[in-house]
Design a protein around this motif. Sequence first.
Motif, PDB file in Angstrom:
ATOM      1  N   LEU A 143       0.824  -1.212   0.000  1.00 22.51           N
ATOM      2  CA  LEU A 143       0.000   0.000   0.000  1.00 22.51           C
ATOM      3  C   LEU A 143       0.856   1.260   0.000  1.00 22.51           C
ATOM      4  O   LEU A 143       0.536   2.235  -0.677  1.00 22.51           O
ATOM      5  N   LEU A 145       2.146   1.735  -3.428  1.00 19.05           N
ATOM      6  CA  LEU A 145       1.043   2.195  -4.276  1.00 19.05           C
ATOM      7  C   LEU A 145       0.791   3.685  -4.088  1.00 19.05           C
ATOM      8  O   LEU A 145       0.585   4.407  -5.058  1.00 19.05           O
ATOM      9  N   ASP A 146       0.806   4.136  -2.843  1.00 22.40           N
ATOM     10  CA  ASP A 146       0.616   5.567  -2.567  1.00 22.40           C
ATOM     11  C   ASP A 146       1.723   6.390  -3.216  1.00 22.40           C
ATOM     12  O   ASP A 146       1.478   7.447  -3.786  1.00 22.40           O
ATOM     13  N   ALA A 197       1.071   6.524  -6.917  1.00 21.81           N
ATOM     14  CA  ALA A 197      -0.041   7.430  -7.217  1.00 21.81           C
ATOM     15  C   ALA A 197       0.435   8.876  -7.239  1.00 21.81           C
ATOM     16  O   ALA A 197       0.032   9.657  -8.099  1.00 21.81           O
ATOM     17  N   GLU A 203      -6.053   2.826  -6.718  1.00 26.82           N
ATOM     18  CA  GLU A 203      -5.058   3.866  -6.478  1.00 26.82           C
ATOM     19  C   GLU A 203      -4.830   4.787  -7.681  1.00 26.82           C
ATOM     20  O   GLU A 203      -4.459   5.936  -7.509  1.00 26.82           O
TER      21      GLU A 203
END
Length: 113
Positions: free
Chosen positions: A38, A41-42, A45, A73
């Motif tokens: 995660l 992924l952030d 993004a 995302e």
Amino acid sequence: MPINGKVIIVEGKSDKLKVKHVIEEPLDIICTNGTISLSKLDEFAETLYDQDVYILVDADDSGEKLRRQLKRELPEASHLYIDKVYKEVAAAPYHHVAEILFRADIRVNAKFL
């Protein structure tokens, strides 16, 4: 970041090599190695915010799981699909991968079309 603002996200190194072999324009190919945290992924993004992002993952359970995760995302990303017959990007013939990328407005080597 890429020169022309295009990024393709793939699962594995062999997928990256397949895509790299058929494209004819400078762009980044990001390899997730099948999974992605995660936090990563952030980070993706944020760095990919103003890029044209294309997602090309395998047509199997793990590929679809990754696609769903990336869709959340990176909602603006374009999703490219290989034919389920090939199951994996790396296993798909060069001409098939080239056609998919060409339809997405990515320049590919004409010998594969």
